[in-house]
Design an enzyme around this catalytic site. Structure first.
Site, short mmCIF file in Angstrom:
data_model
loop_
_atom_site.label_atom_id
_atom_site.label_comp_id
_atom_site.label_asym_id
_atom_site.label_seq_id
_atom_site.Cartn_x
_atom_site.Cartn_y
_atom_site.Cartn_z
N ASP A 25 21.37 -37.89 56.16
CA ASP A 25 22.34 -37.92 57.22
C ASP A 25 23.83 -38.40 56.30
O ASP A 25 24.86 -37.56 56.70
CB ASP A 25 22.12 -38.50 58.57
CG ASP A 25 21.40 -39.89 58.26
OD1 ASP A 25 21.20 -40.36 57.07
OD2 ASP A 25 21.44 -40.55 59.22
N ASP B 289 23.00 -25.14 51.87
CA ASP B 289 23.81 -24.59 52.62
C ASP B 289 25.42 -24.94 53.09
O ASP B 289 26.43 -24.49 52.88
CB ASP B 289 23.33 -23.99 54.05
CG ASP B 289 22.68 -22.59 54.11
OD1 ASP B 289 22.32 -22.41 52.77
OD2 ASP B 289 22.42 -22.16 55.13
N LYS C 205 15.12 -39.49 53.49
CA LYS C 205 15.17 -40.28 54.89
C LYS C 205 14.25 -41.21 54.68
O LYS C 205 13.27 -41.49 55.58
CB LYS C 205 15.01 -39.39 55.86
CG LYS C 205 15.17 -39.85 57.27
CD LYS C 205 16.78 -40.08 57.69
CE LYS C 205 16.90 -40.68 58.67
NZ LYS C 205 18.41 -40.93 59.28
N TYR D 196 7.64 -26.89 54.14
CA TYR D 196 7.46 -25.58 53.82
C TYR D 196 6.14 -25.05 53.51
O TYR D 196 5.63 -23.93 53.36
CB TYR D 196 8.42 -25.01 52.61
CG TYR D 196 9.66 -24.75 53.11
CD1 TYR D 196 10.34 -25.67 53.56
CD2 TYR D 196 10.32 -23.70 52.85
CE1 TYR D 196 12.02 -25.49 53.93
CE2 TYR D 196 11.58 -23.22 53.27
CZ TYR D 196 12.40 -24.34 53.63
OH TYR D 196 13.68 -24.02 54.15
N ASP E 124 17.14 -27.29 51.53
CA ASP E 124 17.56 -25.96 52.01
C ASP E 124 18.57 -26.13 52.88
O ASP E 124 19.82 -25.45 52.67
CB ASP E 124 16.48 -25.56 52.97
CG ASP E 124 16.81 -24.44 53.63
OD1 ASP E 124 17.13 -23.41 53.21
OD2 ASP E 124 16.70 -24.20 54.90
C1 IPM Z 1 16.77 -20.01 51.09
C2 IPM Z 1 16.34 -19.54 52.23
C3 IPM Z 1 14.87 -19.56 52.33
C4 IPM Z 1 14.39 -21.03 52.47
C5 IPM Z 1 14.30 -18.78 53.37
C6 IPM Z 1 14.76 -17.28 53.55
C7 IPM Z 1 12.67 -18.85 53.49
O1 IPM Z 1 17.05 -20.01 53.49
O2 IPM Z 1 16.63 -19.89 50.12
O3 IPM Z 1 17.55 -21.33 51.18
O4 IPM Z 1 14.44 -21.69 53.64
O5 IPM Z 1 14.29 -21.40 51.54
MN MN Z 2 18.25 -21.81 52.82
#
Ligand code: IPM
Ligand code: MN
Length: 344
Positions: A217, A245, A184, A133, A241
């Site tokens: 993984d 999710d 990893k 990032y 990140d």
């Molecule tokens: C998150 C989002 C952000 C990230 C994006 C929108 C820049 O996906 O907060 O997880 O990748 O960190």
């Molecule tokens: Mn995200």
């Protein structure tokens, strides 16, 4: 309760469902008896399209002066071409994370009953200012057949270590005292080695905390099949990140996932935001789940020292969620906010 004290909070409602869910979060904070001195700050896709500004320096300076920032969601509708991809991500969200040195992205997960990960309760400490990032890299010979794009991963010893220490301290305070490094290391032998040493060396100062390591993984499989193994996870920016999710999906849905972008050194404000996006498709329909924003506000209360109110809000969300059949729709954004406000 601390009706006397007041905290100055910048509120960035943002785009899509952002303002709706933030309104419910603020309603719940008020019901919990905490007075916030809130200042709305216009930022996001709509603001950019109106003004041509992403994050003016003056706005960034102004934000520095607050005790905390509460953010709803930022982003244009999916498929819209008016806002260039990456402009708001890099120019607004990441700029805030970097400029305010919000080096920990704290993402707690309590699995909803009936969810894939039922019974799991863990926290991800995602490094929030480095890795892929950071923005290192670029193009060579762009637009030619010999075009090259590089995107490096920046890992400083200081950056990994301060996250490792934060995660170890957190594990120390939690019941299970367990920390898992996710990386990893078998392929990313430079960055992985630095992370592993940072965690091992800092870990020596925390003899009560047991330590484990998972390749990213494998961690994805465990997250789906055996998420109860996790207590505190520490990982780099991109792995964090993706993993959060997935963690959101298996613990009940991204509609529950809260996050705190923390400046643990408190040299400036920390920023609190739901993990989900602007969801323009359901904006204004009353179908947005405000629980992630409400839980993010609870993380903010905790950071502001309002521990009692934070605990009551978190418990109200957990109790409400426990009574909710997974897969069935919520009454409405406002009704969920009201229900939580009544319980705090
Ligand atoms: C998150 C989002 C952000 C990230 C994006 C929108 C820049 O996906 O907060 O997880 O990748 O960190
Ligand atoms: Mn995200």
């Amino acid at each position: 309760m601390s009706r006397a004290s007041s905290h100055r909070v910048a509120v960035i409602g943002g785009d899509g469902i952002g303002p709706e869910v933030v309104a419910e979060a603020l309603k719940v904070v008020a019901a919990a008896g905490v007075h916030l001195d809130t200042v709305p700050v216009e930022l996001g896709a709509a603001h950019y399209l109106r003004s041509g500004e992403v994050l003016p320096d003056a706005t960034l300076d102004e934000l520095q002066g607050f005790d905390a920032i509460l953010l709803g969601a930022i982003g244009p509708p999916v498929g819209s071409t008016e806002v260039p991809s990456g402009l708001l991500e890099r120019g607004l969200l990441l700029r805030l994370r970097f400029a305010l040195d919000l080096y920990v992205n704290l993402r707690p997960f309590t699995a909803a009953p009936g969810s894939v990960a039922a019974g799991a309760d863990f926290v991800v400490v995602r490094e929030n200012t480095e890795g892929t990032y950071a923005g290192e890299g670029g193009f060579l010979r762009k637009g030619t057949p010999h075009e090259i794009a590089t995107q490096g991963s920046v890992n400083t010893r200081m950056g990994a270590e301060r996250c490792a220490r934060f995660a170890l301290e957190l594990a120390q305070r939690r019941d299970r005292h367990h920390l898992t490094l996710v990386h990893k290391t078998n392929v990313l032998t430079f960055a992985g080695d630095l992370w592993q040493r940072a965690v091992d060396e800092a870990g020596a100062d925390f003899p009560d905390v047991t330590r484990d390591y998972n390749h990213v993984d494998a961690a994805c499989i465990y997250m789906v099949e055996q998420a109860t193994r996790y207590d505190v996870i520490v990982t780099d920016n991109l792995f964090g990140d993706i993993l959060t999710d997935l963690a959101g999906a298996v613990t009940g849905g991204i509609g529950y996932a809260a996050s705190a972008n923390l400046n643990p050194a408190r040299t400036g404000p920390s920023m609190f935001e739901p993990v989900h996006g602007a969801a323009h498709d359901i904006a204004g329909t009353g179908r947005a789940n405000p629980l992630a924003a409400i839980r993010s506000a609870a993380l903010m209360l905790e950071h502001l020292g309002e521990d009692d109110a934070a605990a009551r809000v978190t418990k109200a969300v957990t109790d409400y969620t426990a009574g909710h059949q997974p897969g069935t729709p919520f009454p409405s954004t406002v009704a969920v906010g009201d229900a939580i406000a009544e319980r705090v």
